[in-house]
Every structure is written in C-alpha cells, then in structure tokens.
Design a protein around this motif. Structure first.
Motif, mmCIF file in Angstrom:
data_model
loop_
_atom_site.group_PDB
_atom_site.id
_atom_site.type_symbol
_atom_site.label_atom_id
_atom_site.label_comp_id
_atom_site.label_asym_id
_atom_site.label_seq_id
_atom_site.Cartn_x
_atom_site.Cartn_y
_atom_site.Cartn_z
ATOM 1 N N GLU A 1 0.813 -1.219 0.000
ATOM 2 C CA GLU A 1 0.000 0.000 0.000
ATOM 3 C C GLU A 1 0.844 1.266 0.000
ATOM 4 O OE1 GLU A 1 -2.809 -0.331 3.232
ATOM 5 O OE2 GLU A 1 -3.239 -2.409 2.649
ATOM 6 N N VAL A 2 2.150 1.118 0.143
ATOM 7 C CA VAL A 2 3.007 2.301 0.072
ATOM 8 C C VAL A 2 3.903 2.169 -1.159
ATOM 9 C CG1 VAL A 2 3.045 2.853 2.504
ATOM 10 C CG2 VAL A 2 4.676 1.199 1.602
ATOM 11 N N ASP A 3 4.397 3.293 -1.595
ATOM 12 C CA ASP A 3 5.162 3.329 -2.828
ATOM 13 C C ASP A 3 6.644 3.529 -2.477
ATOM 14 O OD1 ASP A 3 5.892 3.744 -5.539
ATOM 15 O OD2 ASP A 3 5.911 5.907 -5.108
ATOM 16 N N PHE A 4 7.465 2.577 -2.843
ATOM 17 C CA PHE A 4 8.907 2.744 -2.606
ATOM 18 C C PHE A 4 9.675 1.916 -3.632
ATOM 19 C CE2 PHE A 4 10.217 -1.311 -0.689
ATOM 20 C CZ PHE A 4 8.992 -1.876 -0.442
ATOM 21 N N ASP A 5 10.941 2.261 -3.789
ATOM 22 C CA ASP A 5 11.789 1.546 -4.740
ATOM 23 C C ASP A 5 12.730 0.631 -3.980
ATOM 24 O OD1 ASP A 5 10.688 2.958 -6.855
ATOM 25 O OD2 ASP A 5 12.038 4.650 -6.467
ATOM 26 N N VAL A 6 13.158 -0.416 -4.645
ATOM 27 C CA VAL A 6 14.157 -1.298 -4.084
ATOM 28 C C VAL A 6 15.518 -0.762 -4.490
ATOM 29 C CG1 VAL A 6 15.078 -3.621 -4.057
ATOM 30 C CG2 VAL A 6 12.625 -3.259 -4.168
ATOM 31 N N ALA A 7 16.294 -0.342 -3.492
ATOM 32 C CA ALA A 7 17.614 0.210 -3.809
ATOM 33 C C ALA A 7 18.535 -0.923 -4.243
ATOM 34 C CB ALA A 7 18.192 0.910 -2.587
#
Lengths: 394, 336
Positions: A269-275
């Motif tokens: 439900e949250v927006d994030f990138d995989v570093a």
C-alpha cells in the motif's frame, strides 16, 4: 630447514628459495574491527591473506533451545535481542508467523504501526552502519554524526514502545496497547503518543538531510572511494550461491526485496523503490544502505499519512494455545532475510523454533571473499557485510 | 657565558618547550576534534574548559603498570620509546626561534633535521620487533616500508628549498626569506618561500609529514581497526606515554621545520635586529599552531589509505613531482 651446508653441497644451479612461512594470525575474538566476538584464523603472507577460517559461537546464547520452554509472548522478548541493532524488526516475523499458525490477523492500524517501527529500526540499523563502517577505514568523524541522527530515531521508538533497543512491543494479534491515564486499574487503552506523527515527519526530514551530508562527505570522499571501489567484489551468482540476502545481495545487482515479495506487512500500500547497485563492491554495499535510509523515510512518511484508525489488537484468548502445525515466516530485516520456522505440537510453547538469521548467512561468504585480499581490505570487506555477532550466534 | 651553564639552560628550555608543547597539542587535538564531531570534549578537568585533561591523562598513564610480554626482548622493548622521543627532541636543537634563539645553528641544519627525524622509525621498528606480538611486528614493518615512501619526497622538496636559499643552515634559510624580494614604490617587499614558488614543495612536505607522523590518512603502522594498535599494542604505562608524547612532539617539530622552510620562520617583514629575538618566538609559535591545526584537521576528516596506495602515491606522484620541482627551482635560481 635448509642449512648453508646443504645449499653448498647441491650441485644444481644455485637457486636458493627464501623460506617464508605464512604467519597465522588470530583476528579476534577480541579485536577492534570484528563487531563483537568473531574470531578469524587468518593465514597471511605479509599483508596478503592466504585463507581465512571464521570461528563463531562465542556469543551463542541458545535462543532456539530456550524458546522451547517459553510461551509465545515470552519469546518476543528474546527475539529482539538477536540482532540488537534493529530489535523491533526481529519481532515482526515471529509474531506474524504465530498469527498465521493461529489463523488470526492483526488489525490494519497495528500493521501500520509495525511497518512504521520496522522502517525506523531499519534506518537506525543502517545509521549504525554509516557510523561504524567509516571507522573501520579510519575516519572517526562520521561515527558521531550518524549516531547523533540515530538518537532521533531511537527517541521515536522509545516514546512508542518504552525501549530504545529492545522494544518488546509486538503481541500475537497486534501491538501492545499503552495503558495509561492515571489509573492503571482502569486499563484504558491509549494509542500512539500525542504528536508522534509530527515528530516522525520532522525526523524523516532530518534523515534526508543526513543522507545528503553523508553522501557528499563520506560517499563522495576520494580517499573513501579509493578504499572501497572495486574492493571485495561479490558477483551476483556468488552472492546467490552463498545465500546472501538484504543490502549485500542488492548491491550485487539482484533487486530482491522481501518487502515486495512476502506479504507480511502492508508494504503493497506504500510506494517505494528497491535500492540496488550493480558493482557488488564495498562501495555499492555502502551506497545501497544509504539509499535504503531514504526509501525507508519515504515509506514512513506515507505510512504516517495513510495509517487507518481502529483497534491495536485482534481478539486473542488470554492464554494463547497454538494449534498443531508448522510455519516459516520471514521478513526483510535491515541485514537481510530474517526467518522463523515455528513447529507447534499444540500448546502454549513451540515444539521447535529455528531462527534463520541474516548475518549468519551473510557471514558464510567470508572465507571465499577474503581469500587473497590484503589485510586492510579484510577489514573493509568484513565491515561492508554489516553483520552483528548476536545475529550470527543467536 | 659559561659553556656548561648555557648548555643546561638550552637543554631545559628545549625539553620544557617540547613537553609542554606536546601537552598543549594533545589538548588542542582533544578539543578541536571534539568540536569537529559535534562534541564538547574535555570539560571538567582543571575547572574550566578541561584544560588539565592531558595532564590528568599523563598522570593516569604514569600510575599504570609498565607491562612487558613474557616473550619480549626486554632491553630493546624498554629502549624503543626513548629512541623515538630522542629523535624528536633532537630536531629542536637546530630550529631557530629568533636570530640567537637557537640551540645550535649548524651549517648542515636541514641535513641534521632530516637525519635525526628519520631515526624515530628505528625506535618504531625496535618496538614492533621486540614486542613479540604479530600485530606489533606488522606495524613495525609497515612503518619501515612507509619510511622509504615519504622520506624521499621529504628530502627532495627540502633540497629544492636549500637550492633556493643557497644554504643548509636553518637560520640562513630564514634570513634568505627575509631578504628583499623586490621593491615597489620604495617599499621593500619580502616573501616566504611558500609564495616565492615553493607552493608545490610545501604541499608535498605537508603530505610527507603526515606520513612521517603516522597520522590519518597515513596511520597504517597503528591502524587501530586492522592491527589493534600496531607497534603500540603491547605498551602501557610510562613507555606508552613516551610514545604518545613523542608523537605529538613530532607534530610540533615537523610543523616548526615546515614553518622555517616555507613560511619564513621567525622573520617579520620590516623588522630586524635584536627585537626579533623577542617577537620571533611568538611569530614562530603562531605559524607552528597554524600547521599543527592543519594536521589535526586532516586527522579528523579523512579515512585511512592502504599501504600500497601510499607507495603508489609516493612513487608515482610525490617523487616525480618533487624532482620536477627541484629542476624548476634550479632553473629559476640560475636564470634570475
């Protein structure tokens, strides 16, 4: 042993080979750069490391065995001592596993609180890395700056859970409600402390600032790059072969993150990138963690905005009896995949608890990666893998 | 003046200067380093600003047991800190703090300085070998390897100064920097060698000095995270104090040499004669403090290099550049 006479007598063309036996050196268990009590038996030829044999177990506390005679509620207090740098994050996979066995689910608000605190624990763990890693390379100042910022995170964790390192905040079926309001007998359930979200937001702004500072002062430092770029390269296939997980794996170009794969908290439900980085060297492992602080701050901000209201606890019987069965539950911890294999024969205590700790698997690559390295690089590589000895030995 | 009286006075003056100076520099490092790390540093010792912290530390070390490993070579082990200390103190014999404020103005001043200051590596090797500890041994060997890397550039850039000044005497070098460089509108302008074309030499001198001092980024002989404490690992008590004081005294001595060679020493433009004996030490101390601060600044800013990277830096960059520096300085010396 060749004596002068023997050399003299040999009628072959004179080729005296200097006898230079390798030196065996014990690095640890008490040594400034082993993060605790790791012992490395290193055969070195001058500065060159021939081979290394890690010896572990100096901090074995027998948590797996103890857990067989502890109730599930008691075990949460044990598991946050495994990797003490990110105590909260250790509790989550355990309670999620038990919840799956019992067949309940924590209410959404509790899940969001777990997510916020897990990410805070991740930031705090990575800040410890940001402070200790330059120290291994001889830079003393980043230590203070990163630890100062970590204090803001620990304060947040403390005001919610009451503990800085060992929160013991998760319960099967939710999180611990705060009882307060003058009378303890009344048991009026309190939610998160007032003003927590504002303080969290401002702390996340600080994290962005410190990331910028670290990026320009440490990661951008020419001497730091000289020590880390191209040092201790772990190719993607070797990383997978040795079971590396977490930032160490992602630095080698495998963008594998359990937060995206495993459905243990509402990360979808949250927006994030995989570093992720591609080089697989010490510098990339450093940069991946730096990026992860930013991503975690992003997650925390969104979670704070989106957090639903509602109860903190699902309906759980007073004496928790877990039905017969087994489950493997895992999570993306700051240091990699952290899993619990819980076997229940029914009853208040688990029959067997196997802990799959991230540091233990990450450490297994040491003999391969340290072979043929220079002694200063040994320290640089060991530090870049970011393991905690409590997590290795359990 | 009576020869013996003069000798004793000079000895006391030099020893007093070196030891108090070392304590002051230790305090400066504690304080400056703290502020760079957003800490306060020593605060309580001595009542105000923690000024007595280095004294308290020193006294604490004196009380500690003077341990020696069972397998150590006791004589060499005991002698090593004094060799290091001696080599540092001996440098001050020739450093001029005024036209007459000098222990002994040797004709071969700079030669003496370079010879004596590299003796400290002998003490470090002795410490590393006699400690009967593998970490100490590696620290000692690293120090020896480092010697070759930094001593050559140090000698070469000093040679360029000697060529420009036309003398090896440190007093002569200061005098040559105080000479009129050119005259503008009836005003005599003099400049230190740093401005008169030695900026590269000064930079290399400072880099090599950091290596000689075994300070970050060249502290590989100590390298706490790799070799625990290098050649210092086994030392405790008064012998450790000697090493510790020696390290800081060496900071002062190298700063003093750099100030003399490049920053004009005690000379003040437009001032000459006996008055320089009075204000000279103050000028010199100010320059030394500035350079010491640069050493401290570097130490709290940068990470450590690797031994091979230092060799790379020395042989690929510092030595060729200092050779070119000599050539350029010589050409200018002959041409003008």
């Amino acid at each position: 042993m060749t004596t002068p006479e023997m050399i003299h007598r040999s009628d072959a063309a004179v080729s005296i080979e200097l006898q230079t036996p390798d030196m065996t050196i014990n690095i640890g268990p008490q040594h400034p750069s082993t993060h605790g009590v790791l012992r490395l038996i290193a055969n070195i030829d001058g500065e060159r490391v021939r081979d290394v044999e890690p010896v572990i177990g100096y901090m074995h506390r027998g948590y797996e065995k103890i857990s067989e005679v502890r109730t599930y509620a008691q075990i949460t207090a044990l598991v946050n001592r495994i990797d003490w740098v990110s105590g909260f994050a250790n509790e989550v996979p355990f309670v999620v596993g038990v919840e799956r066995l019992v067949g309940i689910e924590a209410p959404p608000r509790a899940q969001y609180i777990r997510m916020i605190l897990s990410e805070l624990a991740r930031i705090s763990s990575h800040l410890v890395f940001m402070s200790s890693y330059p120290l291994e390379l001889g830079a003393t100042t980043p230590l203070m700056h990163a630890l100062r910022e970590r204090e803001y995170i620990l304060e947040l964790i403390e005001e919610v859970t009451g503990g800085r390192f060992h929160p013991n905040f998760n319960r099967v079926g939710g999180v611990k409600p705060n009882y307060g309001g003058g009378s303890t007998t009344k048991k009026q359930s309190m939610d998160l402390p007032a003003g927590f979200f504002e303080r969290t937001r401002s702390a996340m702004d600080r994290m962005d600032k410190i990331c910028e500072d670290i990026e320009s002062l440490v990661a951008g430092n020419e001497l730091f790059k000289m020590r880390t770029v191209g040092v201790g390269v772990i190719p993607a296939d070797k990383a997978l072969e040795y079971g590396l997980t977490g930032p160490n794996l992602r630095a080698s170009g495998v963008a594998y993150d359990l937060r995206k794969v495993e459905n243990y908290l509402p990360y979808d439900e949250v927006d994030f990138d995989v570093a992720a980085q591609n080089g697989g060297d010490c510098y990339d492992r450093y940069v991946v963690r730096l990026e992860e602080i930013r991503e975690s701050a992003k997650i925390v901000r969104q979670a704070v905005d989106k957090i639903p209201s509602g109860p903190l606890q699902a309906k759980v019987p007073r004496v928790l009896k877990v039905p017969k069965g087994q489950v493997y539950s895992r999570s993306e911890n700051p240091k990699g995949e952290f899993g619990f294999y819980i076997v229940s024969e029914g009853g208040k205590m688990p029959y067997r608890l196997k802990i799959r700790s991230s540091s233990f698997s990450n450490l297994s690559i040491l003999p391969w990666i340290l072979k043929g390295q220079l002694l200063p690089d040994l320290v640089a590589i060991m530090g870049s893998l970011d393991f905690v000895l409590g997590d290795v030995d359990r | 003046m009576n020869f013996w009286l003069e000798l004793i006075l000079k000895l006391v003056a030099i020893l007093g200067f070196v030891l108090t100076g070392a304590l002051v520099v230790i305090y400066a490092e504690l304080k400056a380093g703290s502020h760079m790390q957003s800490r306060i540093g020593p605060y309580y010792a001595g009542g105000r600003w923690g000024w007595a912290q280095p004294l308290a530390d020193g006294l604490k070390f004196l009380q500690k047991e003077d341990l020696a490993p069972a397998a150590a070579d006791r004589t060499v082990y005991g002698l090593a800190p004094y060799v290091v200390m001696m080599s540092t103190i001996a440098v001050f014999v020739v450093i001029p703090f005024g036209p007459d404020m000098v222990g002994r103005d040797l004709d071969l001043g700079i030669y003496f300085v370079l010879a004596v200051s590299s003796l400290s590596v002998l003490g470090i090797l002795m410490a590393g070998w006699s400690s009967a500890n593998k970490y100490s041994l590696m620290g000692g060997l690293r120090a020896a390897a480092q010697l070759i890397a930094y001593e050559l550039p140090l000698v070469l850039v000093s040679a360029a100064v000697v060529i420009q000044a036309g003398t090896m005497s440190l007093n002569g070098i200061v005098a040559s920097q105080a000479q009129t460089w050119f005259t503008v509108g009836g005003v005599d302008v003099s400049a230190p060698f740093l401005i008169k074309g030695q900026i590269i030499g000064f930079t290399i001198f400072m880099i090599a000095s950091v290596a000689e001092l075994s300070r970050i980024p060249f502290d590989m002989p100590i390298a706490e995270s790799e070799l625990t404490m290098g050649y210092l690992t086994e030392y405790s008590g008064i012998r450790f104090t000697m090493f510790f004081l020696g390290e800081y005294a060496a900071m002062i001595s190298l700063s003093a040499i750099a100030a003399t060679l490049y920053l004009g020493g005690y000379a003040v433009p437009g001032v000459s004669g006996n008055i320089l004996n009075v204000i000279g030490p103050g000028v010199m101390l100010a320059k030394i403090s500035l350079l010491v601060f640069i050493f401290i600044w570097i130490r709290w800013t940068w990470p450590r290099l690797r031994e091979d990277q230092l060799q790379h830096l020395a042989w690929r960059w510092l030595i060729p550049i200092s050779l070119a520096n000599i050539a350029v300085i010589s050409i200018f010396k002959v041409a003008f």
